[in-house]
Design a protein around this motif. Sequence first.
Motif, PDB file in Angstrom:
ATOM      1  N   ARG A 230       0.816  -1.103   0.170  1.00  0.00           N
ATOM      2  CA  ARG A 230       0.027   0.219   0.035  1.00  0.00           C
ATOM      3  C   ARG A 230       0.943   1.332  -0.029  1.00  0.00           C
ATOM      4  O   ARG A 230       0.584   2.306  -0.837  1.00  0.00           O
ATOM      5  N   SER A 231       1.856   1.262   0.708  1.00  0.00           N
ATOM      6  CA  SER A 231       2.813   2.419   0.833  1.00  0.00           C
ATOM      7  C   SER A 231       3.456   2.833  -0.343  1.00  0.00           C
ATOM      8  O   SER A 231       3.663   3.818  -1.114  1.00  0.00           O
ATOM      9  N   GLU A 232       3.988   1.489  -0.992  1.00  0.00           N
ATOM     10  CA  GLU A 232       4.747   1.655  -2.431  1.00  0.00           C
ATOM     11  C   GLU A 232       3.720   2.309  -3.512  1.00  0.00           C
ATOM     12  O   GLU A 232       4.244   2.866  -4.347  1.00  0.00           O
ATOM     13  N   VAL A 233       2.450   1.846  -3.369  1.00  0.00           N
ATOM     14  CA  VAL A 233       1.571   2.459  -4.249  1.00  0.00           C
ATOM     15  C   VAL A 233       1.050   3.859  -4.277  1.00  0.00           C
ATOM     16  O   VAL A 233       1.124   4.656  -5.228  1.00  0.00           O
ATOM     17  N   GLU A 234       1.013   4.165  -3.036  1.00  0.00           N
ATOM     18  CA  GLU A 234       0.903   5.725  -2.646  1.00  0.00           C
ATOM     19  C   GLU A 234       1.945   6.618  -3.225  1.00  0.00           C
ATOM     20  O   GLU A 234       1.597   7.638  -3.329  1.00  0.00           O
ATOM     21  N   ARG A 235       3.430   5.975  -3.178  1.00  0.00           N
ATOM     22  CA  ARG A 235       4.356   6.790  -3.568  1.00  0.00           C
ATOM     23  C   ARG A 235       4.474   7.130  -5.028  1.00  0.00           C
ATOM     24  O   ARG A 235       4.980   8.019  -5.591  1.00  0.00           O
ATOM     25  N   LEU A 236       3.555   6.414  -5.949  1.00  0.00           N
ATOM     26  CA  LEU A 236       3.634   6.506  -7.276  1.00  0.00           C
ATOM     27  C   LEU A 236       2.837   7.686  -7.772  1.00  0.00           C
ATOM     28  O   LEU A 236       1.983   8.009  -7.212  1.00  0.00           O
ATOM     29  N   PRO A 237       3.224   8.253  -8.661  1.00  0.00           N
ATOM     30  CA  PRO A 237       2.843   9.477  -9.528  1.00  0.00           C
ATOM     31  C   PRO A 237       1.175   9.007  -9.755  1.00  0.00           C
ATOM     32  O   PRO A 237       0.805   7.887 -10.068  1.00  0.00           O
ATOM     33  N   SER A 238       0.044  10.024  -9.494  1.00  0.00           N
ATOM     34  CA  SER A 238      -1.168   9.854  -9.726  1.00  0.00           C
ATOM     35  C   SER A 238      -1.514   9.359 -11.014  1.00  0.00           C
ATOM     36  O   SER A 238      -0.891   9.910 -11.965  1.00  0.00           O
ATOM     37  N   GLY A 239      -2.115   8.419 -11.335  1.00  0.00           N
ATOM     38  CA  GLY A 239      -2.565   7.735 -12.539  1.00  0.00           C
ATOM     39  C   GLY A 239      -1.333   6.834 -13.254  1.00  0.00           C
ATOM     40  O   GLY A 239      -1.896   6.249 -14.259  1.00  0.00           O
ATOM     41  N   ALA A 240      -0.364   6.777 -12.440  1.00  0.00           N
ATOM     42  CA  ALA A 240       0.695   5.922 -13.191  1.00  0.00           C
ATOM     43  C   ALA A 240       0.167   4.254 -12.991  1.00  0.00           C
ATOM     44  O   ALA A 240      -0.525   3.912 -12.057  1.00  0.00           O
ATOM     45  N   GLY A 241       0.097   3.758 -14.241  1.00  0.00           N
ATOM     46  CA  GLY A 241      -0.365   2.310 -14.243  1.00  0.00           C
ATOM     47  C   GLY A 241       0.741   1.547 -13.370  1.00  0.00           C
ATOM     48  O   GLY A 241       1.834   1.660 -13.445  1.00  0.00           O
ATOM     49  N   VAL A 242       0.275   0.250 -13.038  1.00  0.00           N
ATOM     50  CA  VAL A 242       1.035  -0.543 -12.251  1.00  0.00           C
ATOM     51  C   VAL A 242       0.649  -1.981 -12.594  1.00  0.00           C
ATOM     52  O   VAL A 242      -0.326  -2.533 -13.097  1.00  0.00           O
ATOM     53  N   VAL A 243       1.927  -2.780 -12.722  1.00  0.00           N
ATOM     54  CA  VAL A 243       1.783  -4.350 -12.890  1.00  0.00           C
ATOM     55  C   VAL A 243       1.908  -4.964 -11.674  1.00  0.00           C
ATOM     56  O   VAL A 243       3.099  -4.656 -10.969  1.00  0.00           O
ATOM     57  N   LEU A 244       1.091  -5.582 -10.991  1.00  0.00           N
ATOM     58  CA  LEU A 244       1.031  -6.340 -10.030  1.00  0.00           C
ATOM     59  C   LEU A 244       1.534  -7.589 -10.173  1.00  0.00           C
ATOM     60  O   LEU A 244       0.886  -8.510 -10.538  1.00  0.00           O
ATOM     61  N   ASP A 245       2.968  -8.007  -9.992  1.00  0.00           N
ATOM     62  CA  ASP A 245       3.352  -9.144 -10.524  1.00  0.00           C
ATOM     63  C   ASP A 245       3.419 -10.284  -9.399  1.00  0.00           C
ATOM     64  O   ASP A 245       4.039 -10.133  -8.198  1.00  0.00           O
ATOM     65  N   LEU A 246       2.574 -11.084  -9.460  1.00  0.00           N
ATOM     66  CA  LEU A 246       2.036 -12.172  -8.177  1.00  0.00           C
ATOM     67  C   LEU A 246       2.709 -13.694  -8.901  1.00  0.00           C
ATOM     68  O   LEU A 246       2.381 -14.663  -8.247  1.00  0.00           O
ATOM     69  N   ARG A 247       3.470 -13.409  -9.909  1.00  0.00           N
ATOM     70  CA  ARG A 247       3.988 -14.806 -10.394  1.00  0.00           C
ATOM     71  C   ARG A 247       4.980 -15.614  -9.298  1.00  0.00           C
ATOM     72  O   ARG A 247       5.812 -14.922  -8.675  1.00  0.00           O
ATOM     73  N   GLY A 248       4.514 -16.705  -8.935  1.00  0.00           N
ATOM     74  CA  GLY A 248       5.263 -17.487  -8.191  1.00  0.00           C
ATOM     75  C   GLY A 248       5.064 -17.258  -6.661  1.00  0.00           C
ATOM     76  O   GLY A 248       5.733 -17.586  -5.723  1.00  0.00           O
ATOM     77  N   ASN A 249       4.010 -16.390  -6.288  1.00  0.00           N
ATOM     78  CA  ASN A 249       3.869 -16.007  -5.017  1.00  0.00           C
ATOM     79  C   ASN A 249       3.111 -17.045  -4.251  1.00  0.00           C
ATOM     80  O   ASN A 249       2.115 -17.699  -4.646  1.00  0.00           O
ATOM     81  N   SER A 250       3.808 -17.511  -3.155  1.00  0.00           N
ATOM     82  CA  SER A 250       3.362 -18.804  -2.631  1.00  0.00           C
ATOM     83  C   SER A 250       2.374 -18.626  -1.391  1.00  0.00           C
ATOM     84  O   SER A 250       2.091 -19.402  -0.789  1.00  0.00           O
ATOM     85  N   GLY A 251       1.900 -17.412  -1.376  1.00  0.00           N
ATOM     86  CA  GLY A 251       0.890 -17.235  -0.278  1.00  0.00           C
ATOM     87  C   GLY A 251       1.310 -16.764   0.939  1.00  0.00           C
ATOM     88  O   GLY A 251       2.447 -15.964   0.920  1.00  0.00           O
ATOM     89  N   GLY A 252       0.553 -16.982   2.017  1.00  0.00           N
ATOM     90  CA  GLY A 252       1.229 -16.746   3.481  1.00  0.00           C
ATOM     91  C   GLY A 252       0.175 -16.141   4.192  1.00  0.00           C
ATOM     92  O   GLY A 252      -1.093 -17.016   4.249  1.00  0.00           O
ATOM     93  N   LEU A 253       0.283 -15.098   4.822  1.00  0.00           N
ATOM     94  CA  LEU A 253      -1.079 -14.439   5.812  1.00  0.00           C
ATOM     95  C   LEU A 253      -1.981 -13.874   4.994  1.00  0.00           C
ATOM     96  O   LEU A 253      -2.044 -12.925   4.150  1.00  0.00           O
ATOM     97  N   VAL A 254      -3.347 -14.380   5.169  1.00  0.00           N
ATOM     98  CA  VAL A 254      -4.463 -13.955   4.348  1.00  0.00           C
ATOM     99  C   VAL A 254      -4.695 -12.546   4.854  1.00  0.00           C
ATOM    100  O   VAL A 254      -5.048 -11.588   3.903  1.00  0.00           O
ATOM    101  N   GLY A 255      -4.388 -12.072   6.181  1.00  0.00           N
ATOM    102  CA  GLY A 255      -4.482 -10.609   6.376  1.00  0.00           C
ATOM    103  C   GLY A 255      -3.748  -9.691   5.585  1.00  0.00           C
ATOM    104  O   GLY A 255      -4.177  -8.519   5.277  1.00  0.00           O
ATOM    105  N   GLU A 256      -2.496 -10.123   5.277  1.00  0.00           N
ATOM    106  CA  GLU A 256      -1.626  -9.285   4.556  1.00  0.00           C
ATOM    107  C   GLU A 256      -2.209  -9.046   3.213  1.00  0.00           C
ATOM    108  O   GLU A 256      -2.036  -7.955   2.543  1.00  0.00           O
ATOM    109  N   ALA A 257      -2.899 -10.026   2.611  1.00  0.00           N
ATOM    110  CA  ALA A 257      -3.431 -10.108   1.053  1.00  0.00           C
ATOM    111  C   ALA A 257      -4.416  -9.283   1.291  1.00  0.00           C
ATOM    112  O   ALA A 257      -4.759  -8.262   0.134  1.00  0.00           O
TER     113      ALA A 257
END
Length: 392
Positions: A230-257
């Motif tokens: 959330r912090s990293e996204v808030e630092r980006l310029p307004s309107g800047a597109g993002v690729v959220l790369d979840l390839r190989g993401n092994s999961g973890g804590l549901v609350g964090e997701a």
Amino acid sequence: MSGRDLFCQPRRPRRGAALALVFTGVLVAGAATGSLPGADRKTASGTPRPAAPAERHEEVARAAAEAMADGKSPVEAAERAVSRSGDRWGAVYSSGEYAELEDALDGRYTGVGLSARRERDGRIEVTEVRSDSPAAEAGIREGDRLRTVDGERVDGRPVTEVVSILRGDAEDDPAGTAVRLGLERGTRAWTETLRRARLSTEPVTVRTLADGLTVVRVTSFTKGVGEQVRSEVERLPSGAGVVLDLRGNSGGLVGEAVTAASAFLDGGLVTTYDVDGDQRALHAEAGGDTTRPLVALVDGGTMSAAELLTGALQDRGRAVVLGSRTFGKGSVQMPSRLPGGSVAELTVGHYRTPLGRDVDGTGITPDLEVDPADPAALERARTVLSGLGPTA
């Protein structure tokens, strides 16, 4: 399919017991890019609490207690009871192994610092080498082929199993123990002996490519990852597109997701789940950026909590999902303490997306199927983003 020695998922089978896949990630020797099935925790607490279905918990606990009374291994007896129950994701851990799992959720683990992937021909290829790790110090590089581990051939074996062998047993193979790797690079073949080390994870990385494309890569949902996204996204310029790369993401804590979802959603439903038939729901926090163009990039190693996030963004029309079908692990595991100090994690329910889709065994189907391992995948993502709105 790929794996990282980050999350202690599958353990080496104990005396012929079936391989236990527990967390939603893999704890090989250092890190793995993606693919380990496992169990997501509802809480980050280090103290397991009895939350499994009463009948199965009682059966497993009784098996452990009877084995102790007979002077036999309570852990092995509990493992057999879990196996008989048919619980695909259920697993039993010694107290030391469970402590290692908890450390993994804190972003600490024992390993050698490499990520691996199984190619279509069954070869195991190194996909990433963590800096300042035993693997890096030994000169192992991305693209090297892993042929053997401690003399055992690994070609054709599930990457989760390879990761388990690399990582070793939490109690018998702590930091400082040796593991021998047979490697190949082009025409060169050699053997390297590494010593496992205590490492910390870097689950969130942000990079802006030359063309201005911003890629937020999340490899696992350990403690603090949701707020970091959330912090990293808030630092980006307004309107800047993002690729959220979840390839190989092994999961973890549901609350964090769920917290990570809050970066892109203005409140609302993220997932529903049941625990012993009791229906519950998790919601995003209000105030997320709902206008920023967003693409989620996934593959067969995108698992559990990462699938939960992907499904929420897809169902709510917040992101275009690119890549290949995700792993398909959508069950809820909760821990309970057994006689003798071991811990059983048994399945107590299933997660569903906001539209009610059950991902367990089916995964998430992307909106646009592309080869997630192809370097051109990011170019496809950039093209999609350009059609969604401003990216700079």
